[in-house]
Design a protein around this motif. Structure first.
Motif, PDB file in Angstrom:
ATOM      1  N   LEU A 185     -10.525 -11.453  35.154  1.00 44.32           N
ATOM      2  CA  LEU A 185     -10.318 -12.799  35.691  1.00 44.32           C
ATOM      3  C   LEU A 185     -10.091 -12.765  37.200  1.00 44.32           C
ATOM      4  N   HIS A 186     -10.900 -13.547  37.917  1.00 46.19           N
ATOM      5  CA  HIS A 186     -10.660 -13.756  39.345  1.00 46.19           C
ATOM      6  C   HIS A 186      -9.455 -14.689  39.466  1.00 46.19           C
ATOM      7  N   PHE A 187      -8.729 -14.605  40.548  1.00 46.46           N
ATOM      8  CA  PHE A 187      -7.524 -15.433  40.669  1.00 46.46           C
ATOM      9  C   PHE A 187      -7.855 -16.925  40.610  1.00 46.46           C
ATOM     10  N   THR A 188      -9.053 -17.308  41.072  1.00 41.42           N
ATOM     11  CA  THR A 188      -9.428 -18.723  40.996  1.00 41.42           C
ATOM     12  C   THR A 188      -9.653 -19.143  39.542  1.00 41.42           C
ATOM     13  N   GLU A 189     -10.106 -18.220  38.705  1.00 40.23           N
ATOM     14  CA  GLU A 189     -10.287 -18.523  37.282  1.00 40.23           C
ATOM     15  C   GLU A 189      -8.929 -18.678  36.605  1.00 40.23           C
ATOM     16  N   SER A 190      -8.005 -17.780  36.926  1.00 37.59           N
ATOM     17  CA  SER A 190      -6.653 -17.859  36.357  1.00 37.59           C
ATOM     18  C   SER A 190      -5.969 -19.167  36.754  1.00 37.59           C
ATOM     19  N   ASP A 191      -6.113 -19.535  38.012  1.00 32.76           N
ATOM     20  CA  ASP A 191      -5.508 -20.785  38.500  1.00 32.76           C
ATOM     21  C   ASP A 191      -6.117 -21.994  37.791  1.00 32.76           C
ATOM     22  N   ALA A 192      -7.437 -21.970  37.618  1.00 34.62           N
ATOM     23  CA  ALA A 192      -8.136 -23.093  36.992  1.00 34.62           C
ATOM     24  C   ALA A 192      -7.738 -23.247  35.529  1.00 34.62           C
ATOM     25  N   LEU A 193      -7.593 -22.134  34.822  1.00 30.16           N
ATOM     26  CA  LEU A 193      -7.197 -22.192  33.410  1.00 30.16           C
ATOM     27  C   LEU A 193      -5.871 -22.912  33.238  1.00 30.16           C
ATOM     28  N   LYS A 194      -4.969 -22.716  34.186  1.00 27.89           N
ATOM     29  CA  LYS A 194      -3.636 -23.327  34.096  1.00 27.89           C
ATOM     30  C   LYS A 194      -3.659 -24.819  34.434  1.00 27.89           C
ATOM     31  N   VAL A 195      -4.679 -25.246  35.159  1.00 28.14           N
ATOM     32  CA  VAL A 195      -4.766 -26.651  35.570  1.00 28.14           C
ATOM     33  C   VAL A 195      -5.680 -27.462  34.636  1.00 28.14           C
ATOM     34  N   LEU A 196      -6.796 -26.864  34.222  1.00 24.16           N
ATOM     35  CA  LEU A 196      -7.823 -27.592  33.461  1.00 24.16           C
ATOM     36  C   LEU A 196      -7.562 -27.644  31.961  1.00 24.16           C
ATOM     37  N   GLY A 197      -6.620 -26.852  31.488  1.00 21.74           N
ATOM     38  CA  GLY A 197      -6.306 -26.850  30.063  1.00 21.74           C
ATOM     39  C   GLY A 197      -4.854 -26.491  29.852  1.00 21.74           C
ATOM     40  N   GLU A 198      -4.505 -26.272  28.604  1.00 19.88           N
ATOM     41  CA  GLU A 198      -3.141 -25.852  28.281  1.00 19.88           C
ATOM     42  C   GLU A 198      -3.088 -24.332  28.233  1.00 19.88           C
ATOM     43  N   CYS A 199      -2.281 -23.763  29.070  1.00 21.51           N
ATOM     44  CA  CYS A 199      -2.173 -22.307  29.173  1.00 21.51           C
ATOM     45  C   CYS A 199      -0.808 -21.886  28.610  1.00 21.51           C
ATOM     46  N   ILE A 200      -0.798 -21.361  27.389  1.00 17.00           N
ATOM     47  CA  ILE A 200       0.465 -21.013  26.736  1.00 17.00           C
ATOM     48  C   ILE A 200       1.112 -19.798  27.408  1.00 17.00           C
ATOM     49  N   ASP A 201       0.264 -18.807  27.714  1.00 18.12           N
ATOM     50  CA  ASP A 201       0.744 -17.575  28.349  1.00 18.12           C
ATOM     51  C   ASP A 201       0.050 -17.388  29.691  1.00 18.12           C
ATOM     52  N   GLU A 202       0.681 -16.686  30.596  1.00 21.38           N
ATOM     53  CA  GLU A 202       0.110 -16.407  31.906  1.00 21.38           C
ATOM     54  C   GLU A 202      -1.203 -15.636  31.736  1.00 21.38           C
ATOM     55  N   PRO A 203      -2.295 -16.102  32.348  1.00 22.36           N
ATOM     56  CA  PRO A 203      -3.581 -15.405  32.222  1.00 22.36           C
ATOM     57  C   PRO A 203      -3.517 -13.978  32.775  1.00 22.36           C
ATOM     58  N   PHE A 204      -4.232 -13.064  32.134  1.00 24.57           N
ATOM     59  CA  PHE A 204      -4.291 -11.686  32.625  1.00 24.57           C
ATOM     60  C   PHE A 204      -5.617 -11.058  32.203  1.00 24.57           C
ATOM     61  N   ASP A 205      -5.944  -9.955  32.824  1.00 20.39           N
ATOM     62  CA  ASP A 205      -7.221  -9.277  32.570  1.00 20.39           C
ATOM     63  C   ASP A 205      -7.177  -8.480  31.277  1.00 20.39           C
ATOM     64  N   ASN A 206      -8.139  -8.757  30.391  1.00 18.56           N
ATOM     65  CA  ASN A 206      -8.310  -7.910  29.209  1.00 18.56           C
ATOM     66  C   ASN A 206      -8.972  -6.592  29.590  1.00 18.56           C
ATOM     67  N   ALA A 207      -9.712  -6.611  30.710  1.00 20.02           N
ATOM     68  CA  ALA A 207     -10.465  -5.423  31.130  1.00 20.02           C
ATOM     69  C   ALA A 207      -9.554  -4.243  31.431  1.00 20.02           C
ATOM     70  N   THR A 208      -8.298  -4.513  31.820  1.00 19.84           N
ATOM     71  CA  THR A 208      -7.395  -3.412  32.172  1.00 19.84           C
ATOM     72  C   THR A 208      -6.880  -2.675  30.940  1.00 19.84           C
ATOM     73  N   LYS A 209      -7.016  -3.306  29.764  1.00 20.68           N
ATOM     74  CA  LYS A 209      -6.490  -2.705  28.536  1.00 20.68           C
ATOM     75  C   LYS A 209      -7.548  -1.940  27.745  1.00 20.68           C
ATOM     76  N   THR A 210      -8.800  -2.210  28.016  1.00 17.70           N
ATOM     77  CA  THR A 210      -9.872  -1.596  27.243  1.00 17.70           C
ATOM     78  C   THR A 210     -10.543  -0.492  28.047  1.00 17.70           C
ATOM     79  N   ARG A 211     -10.682   0.676  27.434  1.00 21.02           N
ATOM     80  CA  ARG A 211     -11.316   1.822  28.092  1.00 21.02           C
ATOM     81  C   ARG A 211     -12.599   2.178  27.371  1.00 21.02           C
ATOM     82  N   LYS A 212     -13.523   2.791  28.089  1.00 18.20           N
ATOM     83  CA  LYS A 212     -14.789   3.187  27.495  1.00 18.20           C
ATOM     84  C   LYS A 212     -14.575   4.120  26.316  1.00 18.20           C
TER      85      LYS A 212
END
Length: 345
Positions: free
Chosen positions: A238-265
């Motif tokens: 998630l780019h920071f602009t995407e994270s910010d938009a998610l919190k404004v354009l919809g209901e964001c229950i939890d703080e947005p974060f990158d799933n990419a950091t948790k998944t490894r090849k």
């Protein structure tokens, strides 16, 4: 003549003006509803706008296509569908067949929920990876699971369409889709999906009661998402602009974060697992050959293959890294067998 016409995403009111004119002049109008449900009120309005014969078209009729094509050879025929007419591959194939049979075709495009929901969520469309469909049958979830894996590894977002069965009036609930992915993780164990994975559920995009809810899967499983259609999105990076938009354009229950950091090849997971195993086996077998110089080259090669595997992985040459650790494993097994040792580690 065969027209492929999109309804748009907001029911009858989103039909392009050009399409209304085409409907009023058509001899036959087929309305397919297998890609997404259409309300009774919109169905009534479409019927009123149609001057010729009106016929709801089930999946088999469109996929077979013979009736539609035969009528289009002599009459002005319209195939009307939710969203844009060419999101469904079935419609593209039908148009190809029509052209091959010398039937004139025309298209009227409209907005699609697939493209609209990305903007409505505030995500960057160019970061959307391969799209997958989740069916209610558990064994079919392996494919979307690995689609998510590949997309997340590349930092891309995964749009997951949910099963819709027109004949049974069945639409897969987002919670069932998320539970299915969690169950698939238990079998695959690639650390792609967990209760803490950040996800988005986009519901009824384009309608007045549209809803966008995001948060951890554990949080989303507690929600009632109301009437369908629904779509699940698993974001990648998630780019920071995407994270910010998610919190404004919809209901964001939890703080947005990158799933990419948790998944490894998978290759990295394999090297991480097998390098210590091969090294341990190599250390165990070395004493059996300490006085046999003719075997020292084989032992050295095995060690070099292990080092190569780590280096190739670091350089992004995943396939070569796996081959290297495989060669090392093979050499060590051969040395163990030669001494009557169990090759299994």
């Amino acid at each position: 003549m065969l027209w492929f016409v999109g309804l748009g995403i907001s029911g009858f009111k989103s039909i392009p003006n050009e399409a209304i004119d085409v409907l009023s002049k058509a001899d036959m109008v087929y309305l397919e509803q297998f890609t997404s449900p259409i309300s009774k009120s919109d169905l009534t309005k479409i019927k009123k706008a149609t001057k010729g014969e009106f016929r709801p078209a089930k999946r088999w009729l469109v996929e077979d296509g013979n009736e539609i094509l035969e009528n289009a050879k002599k009459k002005k025929v319209v195939l009307l569908s939710y969203g844009d007419p060419y999101i469904a591959t079935t419609h593209i194939e039908l148009r190809e067949r029509a052209i091959k049979e010398k039937i004139k075709t025309h298209s009227i495009h409209a907005s699609s929920s697939l493209t609209s929901m990305i903007g409505e969520c505030g995500l960057h469309f160019y970061k959307v990876g391969r799209i997958a469909t989740i069916m209610s049958e558990m064994k079919s979830l392996t494919t979307p699971y690995y689609v998510i894996y590949k997309n997340v590894i590349e930092g891309n977002h995964t749009v997951l369409l949910l099963e819709f069965n027109q004949d049974k009036d069945f639409f897969l609930d987002p919670k069932d889709a998320l539970n299915g992915l969690l169950e698939t993780e238990k079998g695959q164990r690639r650390k792609v999906i967990s209760s803490s994975t950040f996800a988005i559920v986009a519901s009824r995009i384009g309608f007045k009661d549209q809803e966008i809810v995001s948060g951890k899967i554990s949080s989303l499983k507690k929600r009632d998402f109301g009437k369908p259609p629904h779509t699940v999105i698993i974001p990648g990076r998630l780019h920071f602009t995407e994270s910010d938009a998610l919190k404004v354009l919809g209901e964001c229950i939890d703080e947005p974060f990158d799933n990419a950091t948790k998944t490894r090849k998978i290759s990295a997971q394999m090297i991480e697992k097998y390098v210590p195993m091969v090294r341990e086996a190599l250390e165990e077998v070395e004493p059996y050959y300490k006085d046999q110089k003719e075997y020292q080259v084989i032992l050295e090669n095995a060690e070099l293959y292990v080092r190569d595997a780590e280096k190739f992985l670091e350089d992004g040459q995943d396939e070569v890294a796996i081959l290297s650790i495989g060669y090392a494993d093979g050499l060590v097994d051969a040395l163990r067998l030669a001494k009557g040792l169990d090759p299994k580690m």
